[in-house]
Design an enzyme around this catalytic site. Structure first.
Site, PDB file in Angstrom:
ATOM      1  N   LYS A 297     -13.970  -4.394  -3.646  1.00 16.62           N
ATOM      2  CA  LYS A 297     -14.927  -3.336  -3.466  1.00 16.62           C
ATOM      3  C   LYS A 297     -14.203  -2.232  -3.932  1.00 16.62           C
ATOM      4  O   LYS A 297     -15.063  -1.178  -4.096  1.00 16.62           O
ATOM      5  CB  LYS A 297     -14.379  -3.067  -2.028  1.00 16.62           C
TER       6      LYS A 297
ATOM      7  N   LYS B 224       0.641  -1.200  -0.005  1.00 18.84           N
ATOM      8  CA  LYS B 224      -0.005  -0.076   0.002  1.00 18.84           C
ATOM      9  C   LYS B 224       0.731   1.072   0.088  1.00 18.84           C
ATOM     10  O   LYS B 224       0.269   2.143  -0.234  1.00 18.84           O
ATOM     11  CB  LYS B 224      -0.987   0.039   1.101  1.00 18.84           C
TER      12      LYS B 224
ATOM     13  N   LYS C  87      -9.774 -11.617  -7.605  1.00 17.92           N
ATOM     14  CA  LYS C  87     -10.779 -11.390  -6.585  1.00 17.92           C
ATOM     15  C   LYS C  87     -11.717 -10.155  -6.708  1.00 17.92           C
ATOM     16  O   LYS C  87     -11.461  -9.419  -7.070  1.00 17.92           O
ATOM     17  CB  LYS C  87     -10.192 -11.392  -4.892  1.00 17.92           C
TER      18      LYS C  87
END
Ligand code: TRP
Length: 325
Positions: free
Chosen positions: A194, A110, A191
């Site tokens: 969101k 990140k 995957k």
């Protein structure tokens, strides 16, 4: 009964992957000792527009209650409502070594190549450890992306116990049952997420049945025409996995059903089955949406329940560390 703690971030829009992999399963498997926390403090490790966290927190709470999490049975609350989380996070930051935080792959991913990365993103794992340890948790159900954080939590808890005396239960990660992974409809190697830039590959809980059906009908499929699962057919495999997850029927049975049928037939069946599966929750959500004050009342009751356990642990921690009482 083991104590189970689950945390979920109020970021992005809740989708079918969250639903099948976490939220609906939590509701089905809830026990009196389960604690469910909407981790709004974790959500601000990456800056958010004003008001967004509040809105997403309430929205996520409505989905948790719509799923059937029962405030009479389990504890459902918002992390920032229980101040002991930040208090313990500081103490655990003083129990954690920088070398340990430097090794966290989530932080590396990140922060990689970014300017202005917050110290909060770096110490994120110590807040997560505080979440878990405050409730003397035995089990934490997490995906593989979080197991390193659970390992760190165990190491920090053991170090604290060794330094200050037995204070924390040492938790362990439990991995969700198979079939809990829902892949993106457009990129079935990834995957369902969101925050996917394009929302055409993710089924959102908040969308209409028509939108859901449209996304499934447009899902990518693979070459060939046979409805069978396999490594060379990621698109069809994902649709079959989805159908299996929402109907409870196994893949060989489903493959047999679709013998001689086409991809279009499969998609139609998946679209109907997914909508049937989510419909009751979508209806309950629509009811809860009319009464946000009631949702906030349920969260306040959850925070009171959580706070009692958290304060017991914190009283022991303050004593163990050696603060003047
Ligand atoms: N880090 C977790 C995630 O991103 C969320 C989380 C915060 C969590 N605190 C937790 C998960 C405690 C389990 C237990 O998914």
């Amino acid at each position: 009964m083991p104590r189970v703690f689950s945390g979920i971030q109020p970021t992005g829009d809740p989708h079918l992957g969250n639903w099948i992999g976490a939220i609906s399963r939590w509701a089905d498997e809830q026990q009196p000792d389960h604690v469910f926390c909407i981790v709004d403090l974790h959500a601000i490790t990456i800056p958010k527009p004003p008001g967004e966290v509040r809105e997403k927190t309430l929205d996520l709470a409505m989905w948790l209650f719509a799923a059937g999490l029962d405030p009479e049975v389990s504890t459902v609350f918002v992390q920032s409502h229980v101040r002991q989380h930040t208090e313990l996070a500081w103490i655990l930051a003083c129990t954690t070594q920088m070398g340990e935080l430097n090794r966290m792959t989530q932080f590396k991913e990140k922060s990689d190549g970014k300017d202005g990365v917050s110290a909060g993103l770096y110490t994120y794992p110590t807040l997560m450890a505080a979440d878990i340890l405050l409730y003397q948790t035995d089990e934490v159900p997490v995906g593989d992306d979080q197991t390193q954080h659970i390992e760190l939590t165990r190491d920090v808890a053991q170090r604290f116990n060794a330094r200050h005396g037995e204070t924390f239960v040492i938790p362990k990660a439990t991995i969700p049952r198979a079939g809990a992974r829902v892949m993106d409809l457009q990129r079935p190697e990834d995957k369902m997420s969101k925050s996917a830039e394009s929302q055409s590959g993710a089924i959102l809980l908040a969308e209409t049945e028509k939108q859901t059906a449209k996304k499934i009908m447009r899902a990518v499929t693979d070459s060939g025409s046979e409805v069978v699962a396999g490594p060379d057919k990621p698109g069809v495999t994902n649709l079959l996995d989805l159908l299996s997850a929402v109907t409870g029927r196994d893949i060989p049975t489903l493959e047999a059903d679709f013998e001689g049928k086409m991809y279009g037939d499969l998609k139609k069946t998946v679209a109907e089955a997914v909508n049937d599966f989510v419909r009751p929750a979508r209806e309950r959500y629509a009811e809860l949406e009319k009464d946000p004050a009631e949702v906030r009342r349920m969260l306040a009751a959850g925070a009171t329940k959580a706070g009692e356990v958290a304060e017991q642990t914190m009283a022991d921690v303050r004593e163990a560390v050696g603060f003047l009482q």
